[in-house]
Design an enzyme around this catalytic site. Structure first.
Site, mmCIF file in Angstrom:
data_model
loop_
_atom_site.group_PDB
_atom_site.id
_atom_site.type_symbol
_atom_site.label_atom_id
_atom_site.label_comp_id
_atom_site.label_asym_id
_atom_site.label_seq_id
_atom_site.Cartn_x
_atom_site.Cartn_y
_atom_site.Cartn_z
ATOM 1 N N ASN B 94 22.877 -29.759 -2.723
ATOM 2 C CA ASN B 94 21.518 -29.304 -2.381
ATOM 3 C C ASN B 94 21.435 -28.841 -0.924
ATOM 4 O OD1 ASN B 94 21.867 -32.037 -1.672
ATOM 5 N ND2 ASN B 94 19.660 -32.403 -1.647
ATOM 6 N N ASP B 152 22.161 -33.410 -8.518
ATOM 7 C CA ASP B 152 21.456 -34.418 -7.708
ATOM 8 C C ASP B 152 20.329 -33.753 -6.940
ATOM 9 O OD1 ASP B 152 20.936 -36.923 -6.620
ATOM 10 O OD2 ASP B 152 22.141 -36.492 -4.852
ATOM 11 N N ASP B 305 24.692 -42.404 -0.983
ATOM 12 C CA ASP B 305 23.599 -41.424 -1.037
ATOM 13 C C ASP B 305 23.071 -41.153 0.378
ATOM 14 O OD1 ASP B 305 21.692 -39.644 -1.904
ATOM 15 O OD2 ASP B 305 20.440 -41.126 -2.921
#
Lengths: 317, 423
Positions: B94, B152, B305
């Site tokens: 992303n 994601d 993450d």
């Protein structure tokens, strides 16, 4: 007290202190000249990110009755439309020497964020679905006047207050849950399950499924405003069905205490969450709705008085 | 040229090794693990009193480059990784532009070779621009070096798209890593649905939104045979779906992050945007269930993450602040202090969950000190106690919920391909 952000964090002693001060403020409102010099030379700013009539007007009048300079910032005409952050706006108001900022904002926690970045006292005039503490306080004052007029200790124990409707999205329901139970009252919530928040057992209330059970013996019945967009989001089939199942009417009030006091934080959808007869007190029960608005000014005067240090030449109450 | 790390506690779960020994490195690879002093070397370093492990691998980080370099870039992100004991990271797509083309995959690999201090494996997006519609050119990106595929941050909602994407990846032998969320249940949500959200007046993100997303993706893995990896598991329900799917022989693995194991939803109290991430911190019961799922090996790996955001982006209204927290510089110490020292798992388990297990999920090199493996090594001082001070982070960002925490265990340095990376 440095700020008034919510009744969850406000002690019962502070709540009693604000309410007792509000009683003195009502005396001011009954004078022919409704003005005291208490906050002369002080500046109060209302910073409203959401539309409001009664809350904003009553804060502004409360400030003016105490001779403070009141400035309204509506977000539509402010630098917020140019992308200014809330914290920068608050720091700007601090720099122009505001003595108190009253904030209404669609985001829960906005008042906390404002208070975290300035020493200027902040009053939360409604943040998302979180809290609306001055509404909770004015409701407590209204209830006490009707049911415990002589209670100078603000003890509301033994009273049952039933709040009906869209509690999931209601900051009023939350502030009342904290404020009224800290004064000893019992608070019930009732409404369609789609409008009852998950984890409601974290608040000092009891949730009822059936309206007649929730209203059974209630001394106070509070109808919440139903936003018509709840229907569009699939939380309700229709306003008609809502009104039939959950509307506060002469008929649904039959299970309440015969002298029950009916409240509404406004603005009302007459014929949806409350019938016109009940709203106007023509159904055999007491309507406190007009009194709520009057008490709102006194409560807000009390909050400003307690949060802003009066000027040296200011008259003490 | 040989280099020896001498007299350290060598812990390598990939070969059930935990003993005081020397690690001999030759030409960027592990030569041997030998008794102390048994093997001569050109250079050596004493590791007495220190812990030597396979270099940690984080298969779930956001390096933000290209496009969001004000939050993080490959240089600072890999420096944060090295400081936390990681020698390799997999970066999520992303970015802007998204990692949805060969040119972006190559750009990241080249940038990492130029400025990185940890290996960087790009993860390709499943769909073009991560928009959930047309499939990206996955085979080309695989050939260019993409290590896996993921949606994601923008989970594919359309079931048909997900089915076709997984069929395609099954044929390529690529693992699909999924953020599991049915977004029709999470609109406007800011934190876990439940008691704390109700107290704070915040719209909730129900646990079932993750459970339903995970169950759906497991059904597709069963249908297509595609290897599925469940990202950042935060609910007991998802852990249960994972356990059942594994028992049925579905090719599925799962990870959770340290914050889901040591914090619960109450960390958001006070509108703490540094405790806001997606999936959100859940109930205490979920937290303890996830520790159980680590203990019984249902959850295969830990990942951070790592999601950097600028201070001004987090210093705002809770519901308007972005999701995500940092992880690389605190993960090992949080795990060591709050999982190992707290008695939930062994040190061997923690290292396994952070080295050979993640390597095995994506078939990455490393995660082991076996002879011939790349000399990717981490050296920790377990006796060092330190206080988390975000202002000292190598990351460009400061968004951690662990600021001020006292932790034990700290990385001294790493070796990446035999090259020493000082912290």
């Amino acid at each position: 007290m440095d700020s008034l952000l919510g009744l969850r964090q406000t002690s019962a002693a502070d709540i009693r202190r604000i309410l007792s001060t509000a009683i003195s403020m009502r005396d001011v409102l009954e004078r022919s000249v409704k003005k005291v010099p208490t906050l002369r030379g002080r500046a109060v700013v209302t910073l409203f990110y959401e539309a409001s009539t009664r809350t904003r007007t009553s804060f502004e009048l409360a400030a003016k009755y105490m001779s403070a300079d009141a400035v309204n910032i509506s977000v539509a005409q402010s630098s917020v439309t140019k992308g200014e952050s809330l914290t920068d706006t608050i720091r700007t108001l601090e720099a122009v020497t505001a003595d108190c900022v009253i904030i209404r904002h669609p985001s829960a926690g906005a008042a906390h964020l404002a208070a975290s970045c300035t020493p200027v006292p902040i009053i939360n005039a409604g943040d998302g679905r979180h809290e609306h503490p001055t509404q909770g306080l004015l409701d407590a004052l209204t209830i006490r006047d009707v049911w415990r007029p002589d209670a100078t200790d603000w003890d509301l124990s033994g009273l049952i207050v039933t709040i009906v409707g869209d509690v999931a999205h209601s900051r009023v329901a939350r502030s009342n849950a904290w404020g009224l139970t800290k004064l000893g009252a019992t608070v019930r919530w009732c409404g369609p399950r789609t409008l009852i928040p998950a984890g409601a057992d974290g608040l000092p209330i009891t949730v009822y499924d059936r309206l007649s059970d929730a209203l059974d013996g209630a001394h106070v019945v509070m109808a919440l405003r139903l936003q018509t967009e709840r229907q569009e989001r699939g939380l309700l089939p229709s306003l008609r069905e809502y009104s039939r199942c959950w509307g506060i009417t002469a008929s649904s009030l039959r299970s309440a205490h015969p002298d029950a006091l009916v409240l509404h934080p406004g603005p009302m959808n007459r014929g949806v969450e409350i019938s016109p007869e009940v709203a106007d007190g023509r159904a055999g029960h007491r309507s406190g709705i007009g009194e709520q608005v009057r008490n709102g000014v006194a409560v807000r005067m009390a909050c400003l008085y307690l949060l802003i240090k009066p000027t040296a030449e200011g008259e003490t109450l | 040229m040989t280099f020896a790390l001498r007299n350290g506690r060598v812990l390598d779960p990939s070969q059930d090794l935990d003993e005081i020994a020397d690690v001999i490195v030759r030409d960027g690879r592990i030569e041997a693990i030998t008794p102390v002093g048994a093997h001569p070397s050109d250079h050596e370093e004493s590791a007495e009193g220190l812990l030597i492990t396979p270099g940690l691998i984080d298969i779930h980080v956001h390096l933000r480059e290209p496009g969001f370099e004000y939050k993080e870039d490959i240089e600072t992100g890999t420096a944060a990784a090295a400081a936390g004991g990681f020698t390799a990271v997999c970066c999520m797509p992303n970015t802007n532009p998204a990692i949805d083309s060969v040119s972006v995959v190559r750009h990241i690999i080249e940038r990492a070779e130029a400025v990185g201090v940890a290996r960087v494996y790009p993860i390709a997006s499943l769909t073009r621009a991560m928009e959930g519609g047309q499939l990206a050119e996955i085979a080309d990106m695989q050939a260019a070096g993409a290590c896996a595929v993921s949606d994601d941050a923008f989970p594919v909602q359309n079931a048909e798209t997900m089915r076709r994407g997984m069929e395609y990846c099954a044929q390529l032998g690529l693992t699909v890593m999924t953020h599991n969320e049915d977004q029709s249940l999470t609109k406007d949500g800011a934190m876990n649905e439940g008691r704390t959200a109700t107290l704070m007046g915040l719209p909730g993100i129900p646990a079932i939104a993750e459970d339903i997303g995970a169950a759906r993706n497991i059904i597709f893995a069963r249908l297509t045979g595609c290897r599925l990896h469940l990202l950042h598991i935060s609910t007991s329900g998802t852990a249960l779906h994972l356990q059942r799917a594994k028992a049925d022989g579905v090719p599925v693995t799962g990870e959770t992050a340290p914050h889901y194991l040591v914090l619960d939803e109450t960390a958001c109290e006070g509108y703490n945007t540094n405790a806001k991430m997606n999936p959100p911190l859940r109930r205490e019961a979920d937290r303890t269930a996830l520790i159980g799922a680590l203990q019984d090996h249902t959850i295969d790996a830990l990942a951070t993450d790592h999601a950097p955001h600028a201070v001004y982006e987090k210093e705002r209204e809770f519901d308007r602040a972005p999701f995500g927290i940092l992880g690389l510089e605190t993960a090992f110490a949080v795990g060591y202090t709050h999982l190992v020292q707290a008695g939930h798992i062994g040190l061997n388990d923690l290292i396994r969950l952070m080295s050979c297990a993640p390597a095995s999920i994506l078939g990455l090199p490393g995660g082991t000190l076996k002879p011939g493996a790349p000399a990717d090594i981490s050296v920790f001082d377990l006796t060092e106690c330190w206080t988390v001070r975000p202002e000292l982070f190598r990351s460009k960002s400061r968004n951690t919920p662990f600021a001020g925490w006292d932790l034990s265990g700290r990385c001294r340095y790493t070796l990446v391909g035999g090259r020493r990376i000082d912290v």
